[in-house]
Motif scaffolding. Structure first.
Motif, PDB file in Angstrom:
ATOM      1  N   ALA A 241       0.884  -1.178   0.092  1.00  6.94           N
ATOM      2  CA  ALA A 241       0.165   0.062  -0.195  1.00  6.94           C
ATOM      3  C   ALA A 241       0.806   1.119   0.128  1.00  6.94           C
ATOM      4  O   ALA A 241       1.849   1.384   0.851  1.00  6.94           O
ATOM      5  CB  ALA A 241      -0.913  -0.081   1.043  1.00  6.94           C
TER       6      ALA A 241
ATOM      7  N   PHE B 178       0.963   5.528   0.105  1.00  3.80           N
ATOM      8  CA  PHE B 178       0.176   6.266   0.590  1.00  3.80           C
ATOM      9  C   PHE B 178       0.914   7.641  -0.080  1.00  3.80           C
ATOM     10  O   PHE B 178       2.148   7.914   0.259  1.00  3.80           O
ATOM     11  CB  PHE B 178       0.257   6.511   2.090  1.00  3.80           C
TER      12      PHE B 178
ATOM     13  N   CYS C  89      -3.500   1.589  -3.763  1.00  6.14           N
ATOM     14  CA  CYS C  89      -3.444   2.705  -3.220  1.00  6.14           C
ATOM     15  C   CYS C  89      -4.792   3.244  -2.833  1.00  6.14           C
ATOM     16  O   CYS C  89      -5.940   2.786  -3.421  1.00  6.14           O
ATOM     17  CB  CYS C  89      -2.558   3.728  -4.121  1.00  6.14           C
TER      18      CYS C  89
ATOM     19  N   LEU D 291      -7.834  -1.664   2.491  1.00  6.09           N
ATOM     20  CA  LEU D 291      -6.096  -1.477   2.397  1.00  6.09           C
ATOM     21  C   LEU D 291      -5.240  -2.278   3.288  1.00  6.09           C
ATOM     22  O   LEU D 291      -4.306  -3.129   2.975  1.00  6.09           O
ATOM     23  CB  LEU D 291      -5.677  -0.091   2.340  1.00  6.09           C
ATOM     24  N   ALA D 292      -6.030  -2.472   4.506  1.00  5.19           N
ATOM     25  CA  ALA D 292      -5.145  -3.242   5.615  1.00  5.19           C
ATOM     26  C   ALA D 292      -5.291  -4.727   5.404  1.00  5.19           C
ATOM     27  O   ALA D 292      -4.367  -5.249   5.387  1.00  5.19           O
ATOM     28  CB  ALA D 292      -5.578  -2.913   6.786  1.00  5.19           C
TER      29      ALA D 292
ATOM     30  N   ALA E  81      -2.655  -5.352   1.954  1.00  8.75           N
ATOM     31  CA  ALA E  81      -1.324  -5.127   1.817  1.00  8.75           C
ATOM     32  C   ALA E  81      -0.406  -5.783   2.966  1.00  8.75           C
ATOM     33  O   ALA E  81      -0.687  -5.975   3.833  1.00  8.75           O
ATOM     34  CB  ALA E  81      -1.100  -3.410   1.889  1.00  8.75           C
TER      35      ALA E  81
ATOM     36  N   TYR F  73       3.359  -0.876   4.049  1.00  9.38           N
ATOM     37  CA  TYR F  73       2.867   0.230   3.920  1.00  9.38           C
ATOM     38  C   TYR F  73       4.038   1.158   3.570  1.00  9.38           C
ATOM     39  O   TYR F  73       5.027   1.039   4.224  1.00  9.38           O
ATOM     40  CB  TYR F  73       1.994   0.971   5.003  1.00  9.38           C
TER      41      TYR F  73
ATOM     42  N   LEU G  65      -2.419   6.435   6.115  1.00  9.28           N
ATOM     43  CA  LEU G  65      -1.490   5.721   6.468  1.00  9.28           C
ATOM     44  C   LEU G  65      -1.563   5.299   8.158  1.00  9.28           C
ATOM     45  O   LEU G  65      -1.732   4.005   8.291  1.00  9.28           O
ATOM     46  CB  LEU G  65      -0.018   6.262   6.380  1.00  9.28           C
TER      47      LEU G  65
ATOM     48  N   THR H 280      -5.223   3.186   8.140  1.00  7.39           N
ATOM     49  CA  THR H 280      -4.838   1.954   7.716  1.00  7.39           C
ATOM     50  C   THR H 280      -4.011   0.923   8.716  1.00  7.39           C
ATOM     51  O   THR H 280      -4.308  -0.208   8.958  1.00  7.39           O
ATOM     52  CB  THR H 280      -4.191   1.762   6.405  1.00  7.39           C
ATOM     53  N   TRP H 281      -2.919   1.420   9.259  1.00 11.53           N
ATOM     54  CA  TRP H 281      -2.043   0.792  10.245  1.00 11.53           C
ATOM     55  C   TRP H 281      -3.038   0.280  11.544  1.00 11.53           C
ATOM     56  O   TRP H 281      -3.048  -0.686  11.856  1.00 11.53           O
ATOM     57  CB  TRP H 281      -0.882   1.514  10.652  1.00 11.53           C
TER      58      TRP H 281
ATOM     59  N   VAL I 149       5.955  -0.404   8.256  1.00 11.07           N
ATOM     60  CA  VAL I 149       5.854   0.792   7.540  1.00 11.07           C
ATOM     61  C   VAL I 149       7.361   1.266   7.124  1.00 11.07           C
ATOM     62  O   VAL I 149       8.182   1.467   7.874  1.00 11.07           O
ATOM     63  CB  VAL I 149       5.281   2.039   8.455  1.00 11.07           C
TER      64      VAL I 149
END
Length: 189
Positions: free
Chosen positions: A14, A16, A47, A101-102, A105, A108, A121, A124-125, A137
């Protein structure tokens, strides 16, 4: 493996990024370089596109280099003709988009961008943590874009969170970004 050989198994990353708002005037160029570099190494990019912001340079460069791209979008997003044929998941709420997204991926990447991309970001984390996952990340610290976060990681995370270096890393070049990302994903498998 030479620098130009793709990885044996595609990494789903992913990315960002945003080219709107104040910040680094080279953001579009950085997105293009990242999209091309990652795609040539076998990465699959996912994305976010919401509130009218679409990381077009990232997507077009990745596709031109032969890489797959998936967009997670809000219902208001209309892709420009140049992005025809790109896979797009349209989800109604921000929470649904960040959770998707999480889910997709393995890791990140944060490129220098706007507050909106940084917020996405971290959202999503947090969604990944709620799913029981902690993807790594890696932030591209070009022109010191993430210097404050780097300082925070060194001063606050390192003494209180053993293994933080497997969760958050910083790179100064796109090549270094890919190297760190690949290692973290491989170690996590």
């Amino acid at each position: 493996m030479s620098m130009m050989e793709p990885t044996t198994a595609a990494h789903v990353v992913a990315v960002f990024a945003s080219d709107r708002g104040p910040g680094d005037p080279e953001r579009a160029s950085i997105m293009s370089q990242t999209g091309s570099y990652f795609a040539k190494r076998g990465a699959s990019i996912v994305c976010l596109a919401e509130n009218g912001i679409i990381p077009v340079p990232l997507i077009t460069a990745a596709r031109a280099a032969g890489g797959p791209v998936r967009i997670i979008a809000d219902p208001g997003i209309t892709l420009p003709p140049a992005l025809a044929g790109v896979t797009m998941d349209t989800l109604a709420t921000r929470e649904e988009r960040l959770a998707r997204l999480a889910e997709l991926a393995e890791a990140y990447v944060a490129l220098p961008g706007s507050l909106a991309s940084a917020s996405a970001l971290f959202g999503t984390w947090a969604a990944a943590k709620a799913q029981g996952r902690t993807p790594p990340v890696v932030m591209l610290n070009r022109h010191r874009a993430y210097e404050v976060m780097r300082g925070y990681a060194a001063d606050v995370l390192s003494p209180g969170l053993p293994g933080h270096e497997r969760a958050v890393q910083f790179a100064d070049t796109i090549e270094d970004l890919w190297g760190r990302l690949s290692r973290l994903i491989t170690e996590g498998r």
